[in-house]
Design a protein around this motif. Structure first.
Motif, mmCIF file in Angstrom:
data_model
loop_
_atom_site.group_PDB
_atom_site.id
_atom_site.type_symbol
_atom_site.label_atom_id
_atom_site.label_comp_id
_atom_site.label_asym_id
_atom_site.label_seq_id
_atom_site.Cartn_x
_atom_site.Cartn_y
_atom_site.Cartn_z
ATOM 1 N N ARG A 96 -2.022 32.442 -25.266
ATOM 2 C CA ARG A 96 -1.769 33.029 -26.586
ATOM 3 C C ARG A 96 -0.279 33.112 -26.908
ATOM 4 O O ARG A 96 0.085 33.626 -27.967
ATOM 5 C CB ARG A 96 -2.391 34.422 -26.681
ATOM 6 C CG ARG A 96 -3.861 34.509 -26.348
ATOM 7 C CD ARG A 96 -4.708 33.570 -27.160
ATOM 8 N NE ARG A 96 -4.875 33.996 -28.546
ATOM 9 C CZ ARG A 96 -5.461 33.253 -29.480
ATOM 10 N NH1 ARG A 96 -5.873 32.028 -29.184
ATOM 11 N NH2 ARG A 96 -5.588 33.714 -30.699
ATOM 12 N N TYR A 100 2.128 28.437 -32.811
ATOM 13 C CA TYR A 100 1.067 28.543 -33.815
ATOM 14 C C TYR A 100 1.200 27.381 -34.798
ATOM 15 O O TYR A 100 2.207 27.279 -35.510
ATOM 16 C CB TYR A 100 1.161 29.880 -34.545
ATOM 17 C CG TYR A 100 -0.016 30.166 -35.467
ATOM 18 C CD1 TYR A 100 -1.240 30.552 -34.943
ATOM 19 C CD2 TYR A 100 0.105 30.028 -36.849
ATOM 20 C CE1 TYR A 100 -2.323 30.815 -35.764
ATOM 21 C CE2 TYR A 100 -0.974 30.289 -37.684
ATOM 22 C CZ TYR A 100 -2.183 30.684 -37.138
ATOM 23 O OH TYR A 100 -3.256 30.936 -37.971
ATOM 24 N N TRP A 110 -6.866 27.615 -32.275
ATOM 25 C CA TRP A 110 -6.211 28.895 -31.956
ATOM 26 C C TRP A 110 -7.153 30.065 -32.174
ATOM 27 O O TRP A 110 -7.192 30.995 -31.374
ATOM 28 C CB TRP A 110 -4.970 29.053 -32.830
ATOM 29 C CG TRP A 110 -4.199 30.304 -32.539
ATOM 30 C CD1 TRP A 110 -4.431 31.557 -33.035
ATOM 31 C CD2 TRP A 110 -3.085 30.434 -31.657
ATOM 32 N NE1 TRP A 110 -3.525 32.453 -32.525
ATOM 33 C CE2 TRP A 110 -2.687 31.793 -31.674
ATOM 34 C CE3 TRP A 110 -2.372 29.527 -30.864
ATOM 35 C CZ2 TRP A 110 -1.616 32.267 -30.920
ATOM 36 C CZ3 TRP A 110 -1.308 30.002 -30.115
ATOM 37 C CH2 TRP A 110 -0.937 31.358 -30.150
#
Length: 339
Positions: A96, A100, A110
């Motif tokens: 994580r 992005y 994602w």
């Protein structure tokens, strides 16, 4: 018992999901609504359409980035030449903290943990009203009564910014947070055959909501990476998460013994209200074949929650089409005695 459901929850009609490398018919079908609603009504449940509490209670659990994704991804996906009819990711970040992406394909990877949460045209609308049903149920329970939220699609595999396992918005977590906002000390007890990994993730570093999950041992069962005994919470949440992983094929007696352990932890937490993440896929007749809980077992599960003396919100999680799906819900609610 008061029930909550909105007809817009029919809009999510997933066609496929992938398991073991095969494209299969999705078992989280709208037909579940018909069966579950009839099962609840057979137990004396009277349904109301939830009022729209707005996005705020949902955003109290889920990130703005994720909610923007859910609201817009299907439209963006349809602009991709040659794209499939449903949003299903084919690539995922390693962790994580990776970058992005701007791409719809990358963002799907994602925000979707697996290939069992396809997004189609009606998914956002149905998930939103599924959450509103849980919010309305929480508001009712805050007054001291109990309620049933027919939340479909379900929610307990959804993290703050991640869909998974047929789930998009975490209805049980949203309901628990709503109860917290009203000053009530809430415990979530998840009796679905699959571990409530999204619920655990949302509250893992918090000590103000107890999360307990009774589920099939994830060493060889979905969701695999979460639900093990050593996962006890972290930081302020250390000790506020309890996983009771049981062998495949667990029957009524063993399940109820685990539930007794769970409810002792609820008592020790000083909970004032219980959110029951009511998965009926622990049934001996469920297609996933994880546990062997009978109709009598579900009645005893309901009765065990009643014995706590606490108001309860039953939020529908799993439980797939079988000959006993509706009867299992009837027996659970009758066992609780909220008719």
């Amino acid at each position: 018992m008061k029930g909550y459901f909105d007809d817009r929850q029919w809009a999510h009609d997933p066609q496929n999901f992938m398991a073991n490398g095969a494209l299969l018919p999705n078992p989280e079908q709208p037909r579940r609504i018909e069966i579950l609603k009839a099962g609840a009504e057979a137990a004396g449940c009277v349904f109301e359409t939830p009022k729209d509490a707005g996005l705020g209670p949902v955003a109290a659990i889920h990130t703005a980035e994720y909610l923007t994704f859910l609201r817009n991804i299907y439209t963006r996906w349809r602009r991709i030449e040659g794209a499939g009819d449903e949003v299903i990711p084919n690539i995922h970040p390693a962790n994580r903290t990776d970058g992005y992406p701007k791409s719809a394909v990358g963002q799907a990877g994602w925000h979707q943990a697996d290939t069992a949460c396809p997004i189609a045209e009606g998914t956002w609308e149905a998930a939103y009203w599924s959450a509103q049903s849980a919010i309305a149920g929480a508001d009712h329970v805050a007054s001291g009564s109990s309620a049933y939220a027919l939340s479909r699609p379900p929610g307990h595999h959804a993290f703050a910014d991640l869909a998974g396992g047929f789930c998009f918005l975490n209805n049980s977590a949203i309901a628990a947070q709503r109860l917290r906002s009203k000053g009530l000390r809430a415990a979530i007890v998840d009796v679905d055959v699959h571990h409530g990994n999204g619920t655990q993730g949302i509250f893992y570093a918090r000590g103000d909501v107890l999360t307990v999950s009774i589920h099939a041992d994830p060493a060889r069962f979905y969701p695999f990476f979460w639900g093990h005994a050593q996962e006890r919470g972290e930081g302020a949440g250390l000790g506020a998460n309890l996983n009771l992983a049981l062998p495949r094929g667990t029957d009524d007696a063993a399940f109820l013994a685990a539930l007794d352990t769970a409810l002792k932890r609820v008592d020790g937490f000083g909970a004032e209200v219980i959110v029951v993440a009511l998965g009926l896929d622990a049934s001996v007749d469920d297609p996933f074949k994880g546990f062997a809980v009978t109709q009598d077992g579900f009645a005893r599960i309901g009765a065990a929650f009643a014995k706590t003396g606490l108001p309860a919100l039953f939020v529908q999680e799993g439980g797939y089409v079988s000959d006993t799906l509706g009867a299992n819900l009837t027996r659970a609610l009758e066992g609780f005695g909220g008719i």
